[in-house]
Design a protein around this motif. Structure first.
Motif, short mmCIF file in Angstrom:
data_model
loop_
_atom_site.label_atom_id
_atom_site.label_comp_id
_atom_site.label_asym_id
_atom_site.label_seq_id
_atom_site.Cartn_x
_atom_site.Cartn_y
_atom_site.Cartn_z
N ALA A 1 1.01 -1.42 -0.17
CA ALA A 1 0.32 -0.02 0.09
C ALA A 1 1.01 0.78 0.10
N PRO A 2 0.41 2.62 -0.73
CA PRO A 2 1.36 3.98 -0.40
C PRO A 2 1.69 4.02 0.23
N VAL A 3 0.46 3.81 1.68
CA VAL A 3 1.81 4.60 2.85
C VAL A 3 2.51 3.19 3.40
N VAL A 4 2.17 2.75 3.03
CA VAL A 4 3.61 1.69 3.91
C VAL A 4 4.80 1.31 2.76
N ARG A 5 4.77 1.90 1.34
CA ARG A 5 5.86 1.96 0.71
C ARG A 5 6.36 3.47 1.76
N GLN A 6 5.54 4.02 1.71
CA GLN A 6 6.70 5.38 2.09
C GLN A 6 7.16 4.71 3.50
N GLU A 7 6.75 4.81 4.22
CA GLU A 7 7.28 4.10 5.46
C GLU A 7 8.74 2.91 4.73
N ILE A 8 8.44 2.69 3.79
CA ILE A 8 10.16 1.46 4.01
C ILE A 8 10.37 2.61 2.70
N TRP A 9 9.96 3.76 2.14
CA TRP A 9 11.71 4.37 1.66
C TRP A 9 11.98 5.11 3.17
N GLY A 10 11.02 6.00 3.45
CA GLY A 10 11.95 6.95 4.52
C GLY A 10 12.97 5.78 4.84
N ALA A 11 12.69 4.71 5.46
CA ALA A 11 13.37 3.59 6.76
C ALA A 11 15.06 2.91 6.02
N ILE A 12 14.93 3.79 4.54
CA ILE A 12 16.37 3.38 3.27
C ILE A 12 16.88 4.44 3.70
N GLY A 13 16.11 6.00 3.75
CA GLY A 13 16.18 6.96 3.96
C GLY A 13 17.06 7.36 4.69
N ARG A 14 17.03 7.01 6.45
CA ARG A 14 17.48 6.93 7.65
C ARG A 14 18.64 6.34 7.01
N LEU A 15 18.69 4.50 7.03
CA LEU A 15 19.77 4.21 6.60
C LEU A 15 21.04 4.68 5.96
N LYS A 16 20.39 5.48 4.93
CA LYS A 16 21.31 6.43 4.11
C LYS A 16 22.15 7.43 4.97
N ALA A 17 21.62 7.90 5.63
CA ALA A 17 22.19 9.05 6.64
C ALA A 17 22.53 8.89 7.76
N GLN A 18 21.86 7.56 8.31
CA GLN A 18 22.33 7.78 9.53
C GLN A 18 23.92 6.39 9.57
N THR A 19 23.20 5.41 8.64
CA THR A 19 24.57 4.54 9.05
C THR A 19 25.56 4.91 8.36
N GLY A 20 26.15 4.81 7.26
CA GLY A 20 27.09 5.17 5.92
C GLY A 20 26.92 3.67 5.47
N MET A 21 26.17 2.88 6.08
CA MET A 21 26.10 1.28 4.71
C MET A 21 25.74 1.81 3.53
N ALA A 22 26.24 0.44 2.17
CA ALA A 22 25.81 0.55 1.11
C ALA A 22 24.92 -0.06 0.73
#
Length: 229
Positions: free
Chosen positions: A162-183
């Motif tokens: 569902a669109p709302v869940v998709r946005q939650e997943i994308w938000g988590a991916i964005g946080r992983l990029k910003a906060q962890t430095g993980m590839a």
């Protein structure tokens, strides 16, 4: 310096050749979008990287190790965490048991996964089979993070949600990029969201790399030619 390097990768399913020359390079802390229409070799490339399908030719290196010489469990221990297409959670286990089953020493533990996805904390004692599709996807991502990977591979992580869940997943991916430095290597079709998180992009067509570069330089002509319906 490249963390993952793929050059001239070829692979087959029996007599049927699927990859004809895939090239990609991913640096530490970088997010790479692997793109292309359905059936162009994206998931097959992921299978070869993770040791679930043998390469017939080409180079495949991760953190200086030749992945072609290793089995899938050895590749996982090197630091590649896979979120597979279709989620594949352990249905008879609880949320917490799913996460503990994959745990390896490192910064990622249940508490940190629950901070990224609070819904998993709320459902920690529920069986994975009873979760919604979006919750199962969060669990699959959390399970991969519990392996404490250097590279997180997401194969169609938002497909069918569902669109709302998709946005939650994308938000988590964005946080992983910003906060962890993980590839992070992301296979997905939603260009709008990919542009917000990815640094680089690779487009596959008929099992081969046909374009690669910074995702901001991806033009409408290229998207229409290789990604349009």
């Amino acid at each position: 310096m490249s963390l993952l390097t793929v050059r001239g990768l070829e692979a087959s399913y029996g007599a049927s050749k699927a990859l004809f020359g895939v090239d990609l390079s991913l640096a530490e802390g970088e997010v790479l979008a692997l793109m292309g229409r359905n059936g162009m070799g994206k998931s097959t490339t992921i299978k070869v990287i993770c040791g679930m399908l043998a390469a017939s030719d080409g180079e495949l290196e991760f953190a200086g190790a030749d992945l072609r010489r290793l089995k899938s469990h050895q590749i996982a221990r090197l630091g590649i965490g896979l979120v597979p297409e279709g989620r594949r959670c352990f249905a008879p286990l609880t949320v917490e048991e799913n996460l503990i089953a994959a745990a390896r020493p490192g910064d990622w533990d249940f508490a940190r996964v629950a901070e990224l996805f609070p819904r998993l904390d709320e459902r920690r004692d529920q069986l994975a089979a009873s979760l919604s599709g979006g919750e199962q996807q969060m669990l699959a991502i959390g399970r991969a993070l519990m392996t404490n990977p250097r590279l997180l591979v997401l194969d169609e992580a938002t497909e069918g949600l569902a669109p709302v869940v998709r946005q939650e997943i994308w938000g988590a991916i964005g946080r992983l990029k910003a906060q962890t430095g993980m590839a992070i290597l992301v296979v997905d079709k939603t260009l709008k969201e990919l542009r917000q998180v990815a640094d680089q992009a690779v487009i596959l067509n008929k099992g081969a790399t046909v374009w690669s570069g910074p995702i901001r330089t991806l033009t409408p002509d290229l998207t229409n030619r290789f990604l349009g319906v």
